[in-house]
Each structure stands twice: as C-alpha cells, then as structure tokens.
Design a protein around this motif. Structure first.
Motif, mmCIF file in Angstrom:
data_model
loop_
_atom_site.group_PDB
_atom_site.id
_atom_site.type_symbol
_atom_site.label_atom_id
_atom_site.label_comp_id
_atom_site.label_asym_id
_atom_site.label_seq_id
_atom_site.Cartn_x
_atom_site.Cartn_y
_atom_site.Cartn_z
ATOM 1 N N ARG B 136 1.826 22.154 -36.813
ATOM 2 C CA ARG B 136 1.183 21.195 -35.918
ATOM 3 C C ARG B 136 1.322 19.799 -36.485
ATOM 4 N N ALA B 137 1.619 18.910 -35.593
ATOM 5 C CA ALA B 137 1.752 17.518 -36.029
ATOM 6 C C ALA B 137 0.361 16.926 -36.231
ATOM 7 N N GLN B 138 0.234 16.177 -37.270
ATOM 8 C CA GLN B 138 -1.012 15.446 -37.487
ATOM 9 C C GLN B 138 -0.642 14.011 -37.834
ATOM 10 N N VAL B 139 -1.354 13.116 -37.251
ATOM 11 C CA VAL B 139 -1.046 11.701 -37.465
ATOM 12 C C VAL B 139 -2.322 10.968 -37.841
ATOM 13 N N TRP B 140 -2.170 10.140 -38.824
ATOM 14 C CA TRP B 140 -3.263 9.212 -39.120
ATOM 15 C C TRP B 140 -3.005 7.945 -38.328
ATOM 16 N N ALA B 141 -4.021 7.449 -37.712
ATOM 17 C CA ALA B 141 -3.841 6.213 -36.959
ATOM 18 C C ALA B 141 -4.952 5.237 -37.315
ATOM 19 N N VAL B 142 -4.564 3.984 -37.432
ATOM 20 C CA VAL B 142 -5.542 2.923 -37.655
ATOM 21 C C VAL B 142 -5.406 1.940 -36.503
ATOM 22 N N VAL B 143 -6.413 1.908 -35.656
ATOM 23 C CA VAL B 143 -6.405 0.918 -34.574
ATOM 24 C C VAL B 143 -7.247 -0.248 -35.059
ATOM 25 N N LEU B 211 1.673 7.550 -40.640
ATOM 26 C CA LEU B 211 0.536 6.651 -40.493
ATOM 27 C C LEU B 211 0.870 5.636 -39.412
ATOM 28 N N LEU B 212 -0.003 5.557 -38.460
ATOM 29 C CA LEU B 212 0.237 4.684 -37.323
ATOM 30 C C LEU B 212 -0.726 3.505 -37.393
ATOM 31 N N LEU B 213 -0.169 2.309 -37.398
ATOM 32 C CA LEU B 213 -1.002 1.114 -37.392
ATOM 33 C C LEU B 213 -0.836 0.421 -36.058
ATOM 34 N N ALA B 214 -1.928 0.142 -35.397
ATOM 35 C CA ALA B 214 -1.818 -0.505 -34.089
ATOM 36 C C ALA B 214 -2.839 -1.629 -33.983
ATOM 37 N N SER B 215 -2.418 -2.736 -33.402
ATOM 38 C CA SER B 215 -3.329 -3.865 -33.232
ATOM 39 C C SER B 215 -2.756 -4.830 -32.214
ATOM 40 N N PRO B 216 -3.617 -5.687 -31.685
ATOM 41 C CA PRO B 216 -3.069 -6.820 -30.955
ATOM 42 C C PRO B 216 -2.568 -7.847 -31.964
ATOM 43 N N GLY B 217 -1.637 -8.660 -31.537
ATOM 44 C CA GLY B 217 -1.155 -9.715 -32.424
ATOM 45 C C GLY B 217 -0.426 -9.160 -33.632
ATOM 46 N N PHE B 218 -0.670 -9.774 -34.763
ATOM 47 C CA PHE B 218 0.114 -9.436 -35.947
ATOM 48 C C PHE B 218 -0.698 -8.743 -37.016
ATOM 49 N N SER B 253 -6.514 -3.801 -28.205
ATOM 50 C CA SER B 253 -7.738 -4.083 -28.936
ATOM 51 C C SER B 253 -7.857 -3.130 -30.103
ATOM 52 N N GLY B 254 -8.910 -3.295 -30.865
ATOM 53 C CA GLY B 254 -9.084 -2.452 -32.033
ATOM 54 C C GLY B 254 -10.051 -1.311 -31.796
ATOM 55 N N HIS B 255 -10.477 -1.156 -30.551
ATOM 56 C CA HIS B 255 -11.400 -0.071 -30.256
ATOM 57 C C HIS B 255 -10.645 1.239 -30.152
ATOM 58 N N GLN B 256 -11.394 2.320 -30.336
ATOM 59 C CA GLN B 256 -10.732 3.609 -30.428
ATOM 60 C C GLN B 256 -9.989 3.976 -29.149
ATOM 61 N N HIS B 257 -10.541 3.553 -28.023
ATOM 62 C CA HIS B 257 -9.884 3.973 -26.781
ATOM 63 C C HIS B 257 -8.537 3.306 -26.577
ATOM 64 N N ALA B 258 -8.235 2.319 -27.412
ATOM 65 C CA ALA B 258 -6.925 1.698 -27.321
ATOM 66 C C ALA B 258 -5.839 2.644 -27.819
ATOM 67 N N LEU B 259 -6.256 3.741 -28.450
ATOM 68 C CA LEU B 259 -5.271 4.709 -28.933
ATOM 69 C C LEU B 259 -4.438 5.261 -27.790
ATOM 70 N N ALA B 260 -5.072 5.424 -26.654
ATOM 71 C CA ALA B 260 -4.360 5.957 -25.503
ATOM 72 C C ALA B 260 -3.153 5.092 -25.200
ATOM 73 N N GLU B 261 -3.399 3.812 -25.260
ATOM 74 C CA GLU B 261 -2.346 2.846 -25.001
ATOM 75 C C GLU B 261 -1.238 2.969 -26.058
ATOM 76 N N VAL B 262 -1.663 3.149 -27.283
ATOM 77 C CA VAL B 262 -0.691 3.249 -28.376
ATOM 78 C C VAL B 262 0.189 4.475 -28.174
ATOM 79 N N LEU B 263 -0.444 5.560 -27.777
ATOM 80 C CA LEU B 263 0.306 6.808 -27.718
ATOM 81 C C LEU B 263 1.183 6.902 -26.487
#
Lengths: 819, 399
Positions: B136-143, B211-218, B253-263
């Motif tokens: 099973r794939a497991q991913v760490w993500a930081v929004v 490890l997935l890093l996601a954010s607006p901007g830089f 954004s940095g909120h957790q629900h932004a993960l949907a957008e990332v994925l």
C-alpha cells in the motif's frame, strides 16, 4: 635646567601648534622685534637683581635667570619667586601653577602697555571686584578637573562663577599679578608637561642644544614675544583666548582641597554672583589641571573653548557628566510636561538609588543625547513598568476638537504585473515621500539583479522574496498626504495565491484603486483573472468607490481608442458587479514614467492632447470621506502581531472597524477571550492618545501573552464583546458554483476552514424573496442563503462581511445574517 | 490484517472470521467491520473481585477471552486505537452474563467477529479489503501556508492529521522586516523538527515514503530548500536520502482540506496514481464537474440518489454510486440495511459501479458535505428533489 632644555627642544612644535595666532601677527613681527631689542640692558640689570634676591643656597645659572626674566618680562619679584619655586622640593608644578594664576586679562593688558620693567607694588589692590591672583597656599582645583565634564563649547556663566567663591587674595604684585607674559608661561608649561616623560632621554641632547645655541633661543623667544605683543595690542579678548588654550594644559600643584571645593559648588549659588561672573572672571582663573591625569585637549579644542564661551548650559557642578540633573532641583522640577514622563521616573529613581551614578542629563527643554535615551530605555525595561493610566478622554469629543484632516485608506488592486506597486512607488516618489537617494539606491540594486524596471515597486516590496521574485506577496502600507486628505496606501498583491493578503488589505480600505495594464493582451487576461476577482472582492467587502488607473499608457502610445475601449468594457463589467457608474473614475497614467500620476502629462506625450481630466492624485482627492462608526462598540481586526522592540514586546496593528480606543483602555481579544491593556497607541507611525474608527492604529499592549493574539482576531471592548460562533447563516452572492463543500472563510486577516453545511434557499437578486428552497447547487451570480459550519469557533457577528474561497477561487461573498 | 480463520456461509452470510491486526491501519478496518449487535471475542483483562466467606475482599486482574455483544465502538484516529463496548455474551467462570465490558483491540492480538445478521456484501467486501496484503502506498504530506502547516499521513484508507504547526509570523512592515524573516525561519525550523519526529526516518525501512509539500506561493519551495540546507549542514544521512522523494505541489491554502486540491494535481497524481485516495479524489472531481454543468446527471443526498437508483439512472455505462463508509457504520441496523440494499441494487441489478469512499479521506469529507452519498447518472434526470420539499420542511434531516 630642565625647563630650558625642554623649551629649546620643543620650539618647533609650539610654532606649529600656535600657527593660528602667528599668522595674524606676521606683519608686525619685525617692528616688535626692534621694539624689544633695546631691553637687553634691562636683562643684564635684572639678572643681577635677581641673583641678589635669591638665596645663596640655591645655585642658579645666569642663563636660567635670564630665561626667567624673559618670561616675566623683567619682573624681578616674579622671576625670583619662580626660580625659588623651581628649585624647591616641588619645583615644576609650583612654578607652573603660579604662572597660571597670573594669567589675568588685566595683567596682560597692563603688561603690554609697559615697555620697561616695572617693580610691582605688592600692596596694590586690583580694581576688579574679585581678586585675580590666588595664593599659593590656597588649594586650587585643576582647570581640567573642573572642566572635565564641561563640553568644549558653551561654558555656562554660572559654572564659571564657581571660581569666584574661592577666596583668592591678591598676592604681592602690581594689580594682583606680575607683568609676566602669560602666553609664554603657558607655552612653557605646556611643553614641559608634554615632554615630561621624554625628558630623561632627551635631557643630554637638550642641554647641549641649549648651551650651543643661546642666540637661537633668544631669537625664538623674541619671536614669540612679538606675536604675544601683537596679540595684546590687538584685542584683549584675543589674548584671553590664547590664554585659555594654553592654560588648559597647565600643571597644577595640589588636590588637597578638592573635596571642599566640590561640596561648595554643588549648592546653587546666589544669582547675583553668577551675573557678575561673565564680565569679571576671566576664564584664565580656572585654568588649572590635575597633573598627568588625562591628556590635554587638542589645540583646536582648546581654541574652540575660548571662542564660544558665553552660551549658558546646564552643567554639573560635580565631576560626572551625568551628575547635574539629580542634584539640581530647579532643573529637575523644570519639567514642562504635566506629569512625570517615564524618563523622569527612571532618572529620579536612579538619582535616589545611586548618587554616584547619576541620572541621565536632561535639558529642561527635553533635549536628550542618544546615549541618555538608550540609558533610560534600558532602565525602563529593568524597572517595573508603571501601570498605564488612562487619561479618561472623551475620544469622540477629542476627535471632533482635533479637527483632523480627512483621512482615507485605499487599497490598490489589480491583476498581477499590472504595475500596482510601481505606480504607488512612483506616487510616493513624486510626492517626495520617498527621497531621491533611496530611489537611486533601489535603482542600483534593481539593476544589479537585472530588474531595473522594478526599482519603484521596491519602494513597496521590501522583503527579499518579493524582490527576487518581482511580485508583491503581502500588503505594504504607506502614507502620504495631499492638501485635503491624509492617505494610507494598502498595496495589495495581485497574484492569485496571495488573495488572502489582498482581502486583508481590502478589508481595511475606504475605497480602491484598480490598476489595469493597458498594453497588449494584459488587460484581457487580467479581466479573466484578478482584475475581475479583485473588483468583485472589494465590492463585496463594501467598497463603493473605485478609481481605475489605466496604467502603462506609454506602451500603447497614449492611444485614446485603447483607453476608451478599456473604460467601456470595465464600466460594463463593474456596473454588472453593482458598482454605481458615478463612483467610477478612469484615469490614464503611466507608473513607470510618471505621467498623469501627480502631474498632468506634457502636451507632446499625448497625441492630440485628448485627455484633460484629473491626475491620479486629484482623483484620489475627490473621494468622499468614509462614514465612521464612531459610536458603536470597539471592533479592531488584528492584521499584524509583532514585537515592537524592547519597550513594546507585544504590538498589534489593524483597522478600527468601529468605535474608539485610548491609552489605558482594557480590551478583549477574541476568540481567545483574554484581556489586555493598551499601553500606547501609534497612528501612521506617530504616537497618539486615542484612535477612532477608520484609522489604522498600532497598539502596544500589556498584560497579555502573544499566544492569545493571532492574525484576524478581533479586539473589542469588554463591555460589548463580540461572540464566538461555530456556525452561522449568511446571505451570499455566488461567484462560482456553491454546493455543500469545504471552504475557507475570510474576514480581514482572519482565515478559517469551514464547511458549507446546507443550502437553505436561492433568493431573488433584487427583492430577496425565496425563489427556491433547498437548492442542489447555487449557480454563479445567484444570491442564496447558506449555513456554514466553522471548524473552530470564530468571533463573528451579524452584519459582518465574509468571503468564501475554495481551491484557490473566490466562490462567494456574503453578509452574516444569523450567528 | 491477517485472516486467521474464516467460516462464512455463502448463502445466509452467517459465520465468523478471526483476524490478526498487524498495523495501525488495520484498526480502521476493524472499526468499519465491527457493528453494533455483532459478537466480538477477544483477549481481555478484567479485574475480578472476590469476597470470601469471612467478608474480606480480594481483587485480582485476570486475562481471559471474552465474548461481547457490541453496543458501541469508539475509534481514535490519531492514535489508531479502537475501543469496543458491549455486554458479555458468553458466561465464564469469572464474568456474569450481561455484565459490561469494553474491549481494547490491540495490534498482534487476534479477535473474532461474528455478524449478528450475517455478513452482507458490503461487510464481505470490507473484509476482503482489510486482508488485502498488497503493498500500500503511504504518503506524508505537509500542507502549509505562512505560519500554518498541517502534517498529514495519507494511507490507503485514511488521511491522518498528525500535527498542526502554527507559528505567528509578523507581516512585512516598515522597519520590521527582520521580524518577518526571523519568524519565517523559526516556522521552518519548528516545522522540520516536528516533521522529522513524525517521519521517524532512521527507524523506517527503505525506501522512504514520498513527502509531499504543498502551499500557495513559494512557501513549500522555500521549505524544501530549507530542508535541503539543513540536511547538508547537519549531514543528516536519512534526510539526505529522503530529499529526492520530496514533491512540491501547489495548494490554495494551508488548511487540511486543500489536500484534495493537491491530490488532483496532475504531477502529484502521476506519483500517487495507485492510491485509493487519488482514485477517489478523481472521482469526486468528476462528480463536481458534472454538478456544475447542472445537466441533471449528478445528484447528491440520500433521497435524491435513492430515487435516481430507482429510476435506473445509476446503471451500466457510466453510472457510479459514491458512498461513504460512514453510512455503513450506522448504529442503526435499519439504516445500514438501507444502504447495503442500495449498494447491492446498483451493483447487481443495475450494473453500475459502486465506490465506497473512506470518510477519513478528504474525498470522503467532501462527500460527507453532500450527505455521504452521491451518484453520477447515465442519463439526465430532473426534479429528483422537488417531490420531497414538504418532507424537508419538517424533517430537516439529510439521512
């Protein structure tokens, strides 16, 4: 012997250092030389007399006697005393000190009048009210010691007066002194002192020198006399000046009575004594110093003392630079402010607690030196900060009384790279808010990284990231004022990722400046992008008036057709977004080159000269003053929390949405529910006592932990607190499809995750009547009522304007109906 | 999860299964499998108090196998602990029938489930899913956004918010740039140390989870270079080996629900295409897209979907039923039956596709907003919601 040797050795140095007066005397030099030559007879005669007067026990060479006679200008008594002292147990010091005492202005004046040697009548009383000549037996405080805390300039009269009290009685000598040429004496002393340490090593050579070249020495002495004489003839004041300069390095006999002196001078002197002083006491009285304690001042400095004496200045009677204030009640009480300032409190405390380490010197007029300020600042933090006292102002009355200039905050919005920051940089630069030098510096930096066109934008974009990427990330705040209004610029970022920051800026604004790039496809792409989104956002946040700056007109050759096209399209769009056409103003301009920003463009710039409307600044000035919700309870949205330095560990800034506040108020921070006290208030970087709705204020708080203050939190008054809500109903205008979904709720800086839990109804856009209950989806452009559930409690109240965003798009904006 | 023993009757679904949970994720499966009224048998510790004839009381802790009839379950997402409360169903030497006990299911400790009403299709499928041992794939993500970061672990079946990092960052201000940059640096260092604690790199067996890093901007980009600089500076070998598997993506954004957008991001999807999460996210996106078109092919909400299924809209050739597994955890047996029936009908009668979304994933949360069930229809149907306006007036409930 030593004395002579030193003199011979040091001659050249003296010449150099005394250049100032030598130059003046050059012309008369020869004449004076002749004048003095015949006195060789006197010299011989004097030598014999001195020899006779001297004890047998002291063996003194003729040369020395001649030397002394020269010094004292054939004054036998003085010479004898000098020589005696010189060969007494404490020779050099006593001699020098004695000489120094004789340096009175009157003496010198009298001296210069005399050509031949005069025997001083020892009983003569000086015509001066104060005895000029201190006796040897009297303790003399050193000039340097006395003056060490005195600035080189502006010796205060009362300070000089200290010497008067010293019981100085005339000693044997005409007019309380001899005819000694004090200038020479001073020089001799200076040389001696300077070279004392070198004396031993050079002694032998000097002796040879002195023996081999007696003529040279005589000539040199004569030279000096010439100058001296010239000086005397010129102006008495001039002489005094010279005296002071040399006297400051004179040696001093003893410190015996130093403490007594100090005690006396520390008490305030009678005013009359002080009044006399400037006239009656020549500075030469004070010209004594402690031997070898410190380096003598430079000639320049010494000269300066003499040159600018008369300006009074509060001075410490004691040794320390910082001692005056604490011991002078009249100064301490001369506080022009109504209550004691924090500085005063600290200083008083210091004075009480530690006499030897005195409180910082403070002028009655409030002037402070930087080091003193630093001192008091650091002491402030050490001490328990005094509880903030409210002045209990009626802020609303104060506000009306203050009759302030109109104030307006405007947000600058528009698509990314349409030139918002550059236009504002230009505006500030042309209004001289930013000076040429800093702009030049920015230009250079910008060129260094190959982005020269960004220089003006960098006035607003200050972080390294913003500069290296060439975009604005966060709101930049700046101020300027026109004749009518004081403006606060809120320069918003255009990039879509930073719309939260733009919302934060727009929530503080009274009106908005929409910047549109006129060139190429930029306008069109902006209309699809943030030009549209920003315009809708500011409208939904209550901004009614919009100044549309059609920027970069230079890139389209100021084409009227292009301007009209943009105006028409934008008007159509904005009216559809429920802006009123009369609240729209279109201004063509060019931020990079600066046309029509504050100055109308030159005729040749605009082909056909088709534009004659207002400039950008004129358009800004035409804005109506915003209404202020002054009488409502206080609401301030925190837009920044920071550490305002050592004195202000917790500071916040933000716009007062409603109400007013003043120093000393207790306020409540929501949602944390913690109270804080307002320590001080700043508006536009200036300290203020109060702030009212519409102003963007910086508050320095006390009695709260910064953990309770977050961006977007609300500061309110404890008497009418805002409530935390977990869910609310809002009437929204949808920009995108709205379904039950996760959204971010924005209110100013506040930004909270939430969920649209229910779509209650779609409403009629105009009448507000329910068109459809429980819609499945809200279409863009529709008005609907929805229920929103927040992830955590937030301070929101009915009537608050909120913005909903999801996936990087603004999906709706609305008004809170029920919370 | 390992299946140790299984005895399920194909016809009526009666029987039991004995399972051995091996990793924290298995607790989540157990949570979904165990229903109220089921019989659960597991090892338990129980304090037994004995009163002797003389009246003295002796208390001892005794380990024993207990069978309980489940009354409620409680799952702690963060720690992956499952507590099952119930009444003792089989009397033993120490415990009376009907006395209450709460079983704490533990890793590497077997348990047996016997379904009260038999194993229905959904339960059997869940069981299958639970014992699927494929990698099973497991991913760490930081929004993240400036001053806020959510450290999440995305697994096949759940998205676990491991930690939220919040550091106040002063905004840029005249003469106050120092504070901004210092605070940003502090934010990064706090975030990195927190992240490393969660990743527990040295303990992990290679290869590392991406490890997935996601954010607006830089911010994400800056954080990546911060990690890079940190790893190089401290010559942190595990971290250096992790560096190549760091992915930077964009979120609004940095909120957790932004993960949907990332994925739903193409570049991220290509790396994670195997995960159930990514598939579910894609499906939800498709549903929302249809919903926006508003052509009557996308419906959500229990009644609407049921009606659509009745009318045969969710059938062969593109009909998809999206349903959250939260509905199957319903404490109410009738409710569960209703949803199982719906799933069975779509799958077997209509021939449509059924997707059970994990309520712990972002996609499941999006579905939750829509009433936990949605459907993509093969043909447009209008006015599925009209008829029940009156019911809604008084009912107000979605379920």
């Amino acid at each position: 012997m030593g004395h002579q040797r030193v003199k011979a050795l040091d001659y050249d140095d003296d010449l150099d250092s005394d250049d100032d007066y030598f130059e003046e005397g050059e012309g008369d030099g020869e004449f004076l030389l002749k004048l003095f030559t015949p006195t060789q007879k006197n010299m011989r005669q004097g030598t014999i007399e001195v020899k006779a007067a001297l004890d047998d026990s002291i063996s003194i060479s003729d040369k020395e006697i001649e030397e002394a006679l020269w010094h004292y200008f054939y004054d036998i008594t003085k010479s004898v005393t000098y020589l005696k002292n010189k060969h007494a147990p404490m020779p050099t010091k006593v001699a020098a000190q004695k000489k120094s005492k004789q340096v009175s202005r009157f003496d010198r004046a009298a001296n210069s009048a005399m050509n031949t040697q005069v025997q001083n009548a020892s009983g003569t009383v000086s015509p001066y009210p104060i005895p000029q000549k201190p006796s040897l037996e009297h303790a003399i405080i050193s000039a340097a010691e006395f003056f060490k805390d005195v600035p080189w300039l502006k010796v205060p009269p009362h300070r000089r007066g200290d010497i008067i009290i010293e019981p100085l009685y005339p000693r044997g000598g005409l007019l309380g002194g001899s005819s000694k040429p004090s200038k020479l004496a001073a020089l001799a002393a200076a040389r001696k002192k300077k070279l004392e340490s070198e004396k031993n090593s050079f002694a032998a050579a000097a002796a040879v020198d002195a023996a081999e070249q007696p003529t040279d020495k005589v000539v040199s002495l004569l030279d000096r006399l010439n100058i001296k004489g010239q000086g005397k003839q010129d102006v008495a004041a001039n002489v005094t000046k010279n005296e002071i300069s040399s006297a400051s390095v004179l040696p001093i006999p003893t410190l015996r009575k130093y403490p007594a002196r100090r005690k006396r001078s520390s008490s305030p002197r009678p005013a009359e004594t002080r009044e006399d002083k400037p006239a009656s006491v020549p500075a030469s009285d004070n010209l004594i110093e402690i031997l070898d304690l410190r380096a003598p001042p430079s000639t320049f400095a010494a000269t300066m003392i003499g040159a600018h004496r008369p300006e009074p200045r509060a001075q410490s009677p004691e040794g320390s630079m910082f001692s005056l204030y604490a011991n002078r009640p009249e100064v301490a009480n001369a506080n022009p402010f109504s209550g004691p300032s924090p500085d005063d409190i600290v200083m008083n405390a210091q004075a009480k607690g530690n006499k030897s380490k005195k409180g910082p010197l403070k002028q009655p007029n409030g002037g402070k030196t930087p080091s003193n300020l630093a001192d008091s600042v650091s002491s402030l933090t050490v001490e328990e900060a005094p509880k903030v006292k409210s002045k209990n102002l009626n802020v609303l009355e104060e506000f009306e009384k203050s009759n302030m200039k109109r104030m307006a905050n405007f947000v600058v919005i528009g698509h990314v790279d349409h030139g918002k920051s550059t236009l504002m940089g230009r505006l500030l630069y042309d209004l001289k808010v930013v000076d040429q030098r800093s702009v030049d510096k920015l230009r250079k930096e910008a060129e260094n990284i190959g982005k020269s066109s960004f220089a003006l934008a960098w006035v607003m974009d200050q972080t390294s990231e913003e500069r290296s990427r060439g975009i604005t990330v966060d709101i930049a705040t700046n101020y300027f004022e026109t004749e009518k209004t004081r403006f606060t610029i809120l320069d918003a970022p255009g990039h879509r990722d930073f719309i939260p920051n733009m919302i934060a800026g727009a929530s503080q604004a009274d009106f908005a400046v929409l910047v549109i790039d006129a060139s190429g496809n930029s306008f069109e792409s902006g209309l699809k992008g943030q030009t549209k989104e920003h315009a809708l956002l500011v409208r939904s946040m209550g901004v009614q008036r919009l100044v549309i700056a059609v920027n970069k007109m230079d890139t389209v050759e100021w084409s009227q057709a292009r301007f009209n096209e943009i105006s028409q399209q934008m008007t159509a769009f904005l009216v559809a977004a429920s802006f009123s056409p009369k609240n729209l103003a279109f201004i063509p301009c060019a931020g990079l080159t600066g046309e029509n920003v504050i100055k109308p463009p030159l005729e040749k710039v605009i082909p056909g000269n088709w534009y004659s409307g207002p400039t950008l600044v004129e358009a800004l000035d035409a804005s109506e003053p915003a209404k202020r919700a002054l009488s409502l309870p206080l609401r301030l949205t925190i837009s920044d929390v920071f550490r305002g330095g050592v004195i202000h560990p917790i500071s916040i800034s933000g716009r007062l949405d409603a109400g007013s506040l003043q120093i000393g108020d207790s306020v409540l921070a929501m949602p944390s529910g913690e109270t804080a006290t307002i320590k001080s208030v700043e508006i536009e970087g200036m300290p203020a006592d109060w702030a009212v709705a519409g102003q963007i204020a910086t508050l320095h708080l006390a009695d709260i932990d910064p953990i309770h203050l977050r961006l977007g939190d609300i500061i309110c008054t404890p008497s009418a607190p805002i409530k935390n809500v977990k869910s609310f109903t809002a009437k929204i205008l949808a920009f995108e499809h709205v379904v039950p979904m996760s959204v971010d709720v924005y209110r100013g800086r506040m930004n909270a995750p939430a969920r649209v839990s229910r779509l209650v109804a779609v409403l009629n856009k105009h009448s507000g009547e329910v068109e459809k209950k429980r819609p499945r989806i809200v279409q863009p452009g529709a008005v609907a009522r929805i229920v929103v559930e927040l992830e955590r409690e937030m301070p929101l109240e009915v009537g608050t304007r909120v913005v909903f965003r999801a996936d990087g798009n603004t999906i709706a904006a609305g008004l809170l109906e029920i919370s | 999860m390992r299946l140790l023993k299984q005895q399920i009757d194909r016809k009526d679904g009666s029987g039991f299964a004995t399972l051995l949970p091996e990793e924290p994720e298995d607790m989540w499966h157990a949570y979904n499998l165990i229903q109220p009224n089921d019989l659960l048998r597991a090892r338990a510790m129980r304090r037994i108090t004995k009163e002797s004839d003389s009246g003295s009381v002796a208390s001892t802790r005794i380990a024993m196998d207990l069978t309980i009839r489940v009354t409620s379950t409680d799952f702690d997402v963060g720690s992956g602990q499952l507590h099952v409360a119930g009444k003792v169903a089989v009397e033993s030497e120490y415990v009376k029938l009907g006395s209450f006990h709460t079983l704490d299911l533990e890793l590497q400790r077997k348990f047996t489930i016997e379904k009260a009403d038999g194993w229905d299709s959904v339960a059997v499928e869940m069981l299958k899913e639970a014992i699927d041992t494929t990698k099973r794939a497991q991913v760490w993500a930081v929004v993240m956004q400036e001053g806020l970061a959510n450290i999440c672990l995305i697994t096949e079946h759940q998205t676990i918010l491991r930690q939220k990092v919040e550091v106040p960052i002063p905004r840029k201000r005249k003469g106050g740039l120092d504070g901004h940059e210092k605070a940003l640096d502090k934010f990064f260092s706090t975030l990195l140390s927190t992240l490393l604690r969660h990743l527990d790199l040295p303990a992990q067996t290679t290869p590392y989870k991406p490890l997935l890093l996601a954010s607006p901007g830089f911010i994400a980009e800056s954080f990546k270079s911060y990690i890079h600089a940190y790893a190089t500076r401290t010559t942190n070998k595990p971290l250096l080996t992790l560096l190549p598997s760091i992915l930077v993506a964009h979120s609004s954004s940095g909120h957790q629900h932004a993960l949907a957008e990332v994925l739903s991001d193409k570049t991220v999807l290509s790396k994670l295409s195997d995960t159930k999460y990514a598939r579910e996210t894609a499906l939800m996106d498709r549903f929302f897209e249809l919903l926006r078109k508003d052509d009557g092919r996308a419906w959500y909400g229990p009644r609407e979907v049921e009606r659509a299924v009745e009318k045969g809209g969710v059938g062969r050739g593109g009909g998809v039923l999206l349903i959250s597994n939260a509905l199957f955890r319903a404490q109410n047996v009738v409710d569960r039956k209703r949803w199982v029936g719906l799933v069975d009908r779509v799958r077997e009668v209509e021939g449509g596709e059924v997707r059970v979304l994990s309520s712990l994933h972002e996609s499941g949360k999006r579905l939750e907003g829509l009433g936990n069930v949605a459907a993509i229809l093969t043909f447009p149907l209008e006015d599925l919601d009209e008829a029940d306006e009156n019911e809604v007036e008084d009912g107000d409930g979605e379920l």
